[in-house]
Motif scaffolding. Structure first.
Motif, mmCIF file in Angstrom:
data_model
loop_
_atom_site.group_PDB
_atom_site.id
_atom_site.type_symbol
_atom_site.label_atom_id
_atom_site.label_comp_id
_atom_site.label_asym_id
_atom_site.label_seq_id
_atom_site.Cartn_x
_atom_site.Cartn_y
_atom_site.Cartn_z
ATOM 1 N N GLY A 24 -3.412 16.570 -3.976
ATOM 2 C CA GLY A 24 -2.547 15.566 -4.573
ATOM 3 C C GLY A 24 -3.313 14.566 -5.419
ATOM 4 O O GLY A 24 -4.540 14.525 -5.440
ATOM 5 N N ALA A 25 -2.566 13.754 -6.143
ATOM 6 C CA ALA A 25 -3.166 12.720 -6.982
ATOM 7 C C ALA A 25 -3.803 11.639 -6.109
ATOM 8 O O ALA A 25 -3.362 11.379 -4.989
ATOM 9 N N LYS A 26 -4.815 10.996 -6.640
ATOM 10 C CA LYS A 26 -5.491 9.913 -5.930
ATOM 11 C C LYS A 26 -4.942 8.577 -6.411
ATOM 12 O O LYS A 26 -4.951 8.286 -7.606
ATOM 13 N N TYR A 27 -4.492 7.767 -5.475
ATOM 14 C CA TYR A 27 -3.929 6.459 -5.797
ATOM 15 C C TYR A 27 -4.894 5.343 -5.418
ATOM 16 O O TYR A 27 -5.563 5.401 -4.382
ATOM 17 N N THR A 28 -4.935 4.324 -6.279
ATOM 18 C CA THR A 28 -5.727 3.122 -6.049
ATOM 19 C C THR A 28 -4.864 1.922 -6.402
ATOM 20 O O THR A 28 -4.094 1.982 -7.371
ATOM 21 N N VAL A 29 -4.997 0.842 -5.633
ATOM 22 C CA VAL A 29 -4.261 -0.383 -5.932
ATOM 23 C C VAL A 29 -5.256 -1.508 -6.188
ATOM 24 O O VAL A 29 -6.161 -1.750 -5.381
ATOM 25 N N LEU A 30 -5.070 -2.185 -7.316
ATOM 26 C CA LEU A 30 -5.960 -3.279 -7.696
ATOM 27 C C LEU A 30 -5.207 -4.603 -7.702
ATOM 28 O O LEU A 30 -4.058 -4.666 -8.140
ATOM 29 N N GLN A 31 -5.871 -5.638 -7.221
ATOM 30 C CA GLN A 31 -5.367 -7.000 -7.403
ATOM 31 C C GLN A 31 -5.929 -7.524 -8.714
ATOM 32 O O GLN A 31 -7.109 -7.355 -9.008
ATOM 33 N N THR A 32 -5.080 -8.139 -9.519
ATOM 34 C CA THR A 32 -5.516 -8.676 -10.802
ATOM 35 C C THR A 32 -5.134 -10.146 -10.929
ATOM 36 O O THR A 32 -4.351 -10.666 -10.139
ATOM 37 N N ASP A 33 -5.692 -10.786 -11.933
ATOM 38 C CA ASP A 33 -5.288 -12.133 -12.300
ATOM 39 C C ASP A 33 -4.135 -12.009 -13.298
ATOM 40 O O ASP A 33 -4.270 -11.343 -14.319
ATOM 41 N N VAL A 34 -2.995 -12.624 -12.983
ATOM 42 C CA VAL A 34 -1.799 -12.438 -13.808
ATOM 43 C C VAL A 34 -2.024 -12.895 -15.243
ATOM 44 O O VAL A 34 -1.588 -12.228 -16.201
ATOM 45 N N LEU B 155 -0.653 -7.103 -9.532
ATOM 46 C CA LEU B 155 -0.834 -5.866 -8.794
ATOM 47 C C LEU B 155 -0.788 -4.716 -9.787
ATOM 48 O O LEU B 155 0.127 -4.643 -10.609
ATOM 49 N N SER B 156 -1.778 -3.835 -9.726
ATOM 50 C CA SER B 156 -1.804 -2.659 -10.595
ATOM 51 C C SER B 156 -2.022 -1.418 -9.740
ATOM 52 O O SER B 156 -2.942 -1.380 -8.924
ATOM 53 N N ILE B 157 -1.165 -0.426 -9.940
ATOM 54 C CA ILE B 157 -1.260 0.826 -9.208
ATOM 55 C C ILE B 157 -1.813 1.881 -10.149
ATOM 56 O O ILE B 157 -1.287 2.099 -11.244
ATOM 57 N N LEU B 158 -2.911 2.535 -9.733
ATOM 58 C CA LEU B 158 -3.544 3.573 -10.538
ATOM 59 C C LEU B 158 -3.280 4.933 -9.916
ATOM 60 O O LEU B 158 -3.344 5.098 -8.700
ATOM 61 N N ARG B 159 -2.991 5.901 -10.761
ATOM 62 C CA ARG B 159 -2.859 7.296 -10.338
ATOM 63 C C ARG B 159 -3.941 8.094 -11.046
ATOM 64 O O ARG B 159 -3.940 8.200 -12.265
ATOM 65 N N VAL C 46 -9.513 -8.342 -9.863
ATOM 66 C CA VAL C 46 -10.096 -9.220 -8.844
ATOM 67 C C VAL C 46 -10.761 -8.389 -7.753
ATOM 68 O O VAL C 46 -11.912 -8.621 -7.395
ATOM 69 N N THR C 47 -10.037 -7.404 -7.222
ATOM 70 C CA THR C 47 -10.589 -6.559 -6.168
ATOM 71 C C THR C 47 -9.716 -5.323 -5.993
ATOM 72 O O THR C 47 -8.570 -5.280 -6.449
ATOM 73 N N ARG C 48 -10.270 -4.348 -5.337
ATOM 74 C CA ARG C 48 -9.506 -3.164 -4.932
ATOM 75 C C ARG C 48 -8.954 -3.428 -3.534
ATOM 76 O O ARG C 48 -9.677 -3.903 -2.659
ATOM 77 N N LEU C 49 -7.680 -3.105 -3.334
ATOM 78 C CA LEU C 49 -7.029 -3.385 -2.062
ATOM 79 C C LEU C 49 -7.010 -2.143 -1.173
ATOM 80 O O LEU C 49 -6.703 -1.041 -1.649
ATOM 81 N N PRO C 50 -7.312 -2.295 0.114
ATOM 82 C CA PRO C 50 -7.168 -1.184 1.062
ATOM 83 C C PRO C 50 -5.687 -1.050 1.431
ATOM 84 O O PRO C 50 -5.079 -2.005 1.909
ATOM 85 N N VAL C 51 -5.070 0.089 1.188
ATOM 86 C CA VAL C 51 -3.625 0.194 1.346
ATOM 87 C C VAL C 51 -3.239 1.103 2.506
ATOM 88 O O VAL C 51 -3.938 2.059 2.838
ATOM 89 N N THR C 52 -2.101 0.765 3.114
ATOM 90 C CA THR C 52 -1.538 1.580 4.183
ATOM 91 C C THR C 52 -0.291 2.322 3.716
ATOM 92 O O THR C 52 0.213 3.188 4.425
ATOM 93 N N GLY C 53 0.209 1.999 2.543
ATOM 94 C CA GLY C 53 1.387 2.658 1.986
ATOM 95 C C GLY C 53 1.740 2.050 0.644
ATOM 96 O O GLY C 53 1.482 0.860 0.407
ATOM 97 N N ILE C 54 2.307 2.875 -0.235
ATOM 98 C CA ILE C 54 2.656 2.440 -1.588
ATOM 99 C C ILE C 54 4.049 2.939 -1.938
ATOM 100 O O ILE C 54 4.384 4.096 -1.676
ATOM 101 N N GLU C 55 4.853 2.065 -2.528
ATOM 102 C CA GLU C 55 6.115 2.485 -3.136
ATOM 103 C C GLU C 55 6.293 1.703 -4.417
ATOM 104 O O GLU C 55 6.118 0.489 -4.430
ATOM 105 N N TYR C 56 6.639 2.401 -5.495
ATOM 106 C CA TYR C 56 6.877 1.707 -6.754
ATOM 107 C C TYR C 56 8.077 2.319 -7.458
ATOM 108 O O TYR C 56 8.380 3.501 -7.299
ATOM 109 N N ALA C 57 8.781 1.482 -8.198
ATOM 110 C CA ALA C 57 9.985 1.918 -8.888
ATOM 111 C C ALA C 57 10.034 1.287 -10.263
ATOM 112 O O ALA C 57 9.635 0.133 -10.456
ATOM 113 N N ASP C 58 10.538 2.064 -11.222
ATOM 114 C CA ASP C 58 10.756 1.573 -12.581
ATOM 115 C C ASP C 58 12.228 1.736 -12.904
ATOM 116 O O ASP C 58 12.795 2.817 -12.706
ATOM 117 N N SER C 59 12.852 0.675 -13.403
ATOM 118 C CA SER C 59 14.271 0.683 -13.727
ATOM 119 C C SER C 59 14.463 0.553 -15.225
ATOM 120 O O SER C 59 13.693 -0.151 -15.903
#
Length: 355
Positions: A2-12, A61-65, A18-31
C-alpha cells in the motif's frame, strides 16, 4: 504494497514544516467547492503533542501520500482522550480560512464587467496582503465570463461566500486548494485551482465489480417549473430580479425562489436564476459508494470530476454520468486505504448551481 502516509505539522502563515507527527489513524475528505476536513490521531504523550507548539487556529496539517501532499489545511480543534491516551486533531481545508476573512477595506469593493478570474485574484490578493496565509493564485487564469460585483464597507462581504457565489453561477466553475511542495522537505504551499465543470474525469465504476454502491437517494424536492432570483432592496421596497423556467418539465407548477441580498443588478441575477432552474429540471439521483481496495488511488477521484456509474439492482438502474461531490479516505494503522464517494447528477452539477 500500500501507499505510505505521512502527516506533517506546519505553520499556517508560512507553510513551513514544523515536525512530523506520529499517527494512530488518518481520515481526510474533500468536498466539492467547500473546505473538506481531516482527522488525525496521535499519542497523547508523544513529544510532538506539545501545546506550546501545536495549537488550533495556528497550526497547519499536511497529509502526504508517498511523499506527495494530498491534503492540507488548518487545525481548528483538538480532543484529548485521557483514558485512551490519544489526541485527535480535527482540521479543515484552506477554504475554511476564507470564511473568517472579509472585504473590509474602508472603500469597500467594486468591479464592473471583469473576468471571473480578476475577481478571484482580487479577493485572495487582498487577504494575502493583509495578514493572510499566502494562497498561490498563479493557476487562476481567464475564464471568459464577465461579472460585476460591488459591496460597501458596511456590507462586510465574506470572501469565502463571494467565491462560492461566483462559482455557483450558470457559467461558474469548480474550485479547490491544492497542496504542493514549495520547497521539498521544507515548505508546503497551496494554490487555488479553478477548473471548468465537466473537464476532469474519474474511472468508470460498476456495482459489485469495482465498487459497492451502498445507497442511492432520489430527491425531487428542488424541482421547479419556474425559478426566481431576487436581489437587494433598492431602498424603495423594490428589488431587481430575474427568472428562468423549465417548459419541458411535466410536473405541476412549482416555483423556486432565492434572494441574494448583496446583488444590485438584474444582469448579475440572470445566471443565478438560470442555475436554480437547471437544478430544478429533474429529480436528483445521489449515489454513495465505496471503491474496492487496491484497484484505484484517491488521486483518481477529485471532487468535481465526472464519470460513469453502472448499477442494475431492482429499482436502481443506473448507467449515467455523475459528479463527485465528496471524496473521503480512511487510512488504518497498517496503511490500508478505504475510499468512499458521494455523487450527484452530472447534468445538474455541471450546468447548474453546485451548492
Amino acid at each position: 504494497m500500500g501507499a505510505k502516509y505521512t502527516v506533517l505539522q506546519t505553520d499556517v502563515k508560512t507553510g513551513n514544516v514544523v515536525t512530523r507527527l506520529p499517527v494512530t489513524g488518518i481520515e481526510y475528505a474533500d468536498s466539492l467547492n467547500e473546505s473538506g476536513a481531516a482527522s488525525v490521531g496521535i499519542p497523547l504523550f508523544a513529544p510532538e503533542a506539545d501545546p506550546a507548539a501545536l495549537s488550533p487556529g495556528i497550526s497547519g496539517l499536511s497529509i502526504l501520500r508517498d511523499n506527495a501532499p494530498i491534503w492540507a489545511g488548518i487545525v481548528w480543534g483538538a480532543t484529548a482522550d485521557l483514558d485512551a491516551g490519544t489526541l485527535t486533531l480535527t482540521a479543515s481545508g484552506f477554504h475554511s480560512y476564507y470564511k473568517r476573512r472579509y472585504l473590509d477595506g474602508k472603500r469597500g469593493y467594486a468591479r464592473k464587467s471583469v473576468d471571473q478570474s480578476v475577481l478571484l485574484k482580487d479577493w485572495i490578493s487582498y487577504a494575502n496582503s493583509n495578514g493572510g496565509i499566502g494562497t498561490d493564485i498563479s493557476a487562476v487564469t481567464a475564464r471568459g465570463h464577465l461579472r460585476t460585483r460591488e459591496w460597501s464597507f458596511y456590507e462586510f462581504k465574506n470572501i469565502a461566500g463571494a467565491i462560492e457565489e461566483l462559482a455557483d453561477d450558470l457559467n461558474g466553475f469548480n474550485f479547490r486548494y491544492e497542496p504542493f511542495w514549495a520547497t521539498a522537505g521544507v515548505r508546503i504551499g497551496h494554490r487555488l485551482k479553478v477548473v471548468s465543470r465537466g473537464t476532469e474525469t474519474f474511472p468508470q465504476l460498476e456495482h459489485r465489480a469495482s465498487c459497492n454502491v451502498t445507497s442511492v437517494t432520489y430527491d425531487g424536492t428542488q424541482l421547479a417549473t419556474q425559478a426566481y432570483a431576487f436581489g437587494a432592496d433598492l431602498g424603495t421596497g423594490a428589488k431587481p430580479y430575474a427568472s428562468s423556467s423549465n417548459p419541458a418539465l411535466t410536473a405541476p407548477r412549482m416555483v423556486s425562489v432565492a434572494t441574494y441580498s448583496d446583488i444590485k443588478t438584474t444582469a448579475s441575477l440572470l445566471p443565478k436564476a438560470a442555475a436554480i432552474a437547471t437544478v430544478g429540471s429533474q429529480p436528483i439521483a445521489v449515489p454513495s459508494l465505496t471503491v474496492y481496495p487496491g484497484q484505484f488511488s484517491p488521486v483518481q477521484f477529485l471532487p468535481g470530476a465526472v464519470g460513469t456509474v453502472i448499477v442494475d439492482s431492482g429499482y436502481v438502474a443506473l448507467l449515467e454520468e455523475f459528479v463527485i461531490t465528496e471524496r473521503r479516505v480512511g487510512v488504518d494503522v497498517n496503511g490500508t486505504e478505504s475510499i468512499s464517494l458521494a455523487l450527484a447528477s452530472k447534468d445538474v452539477f455541471n450546468n447548474g448551481n453546485s451548492s
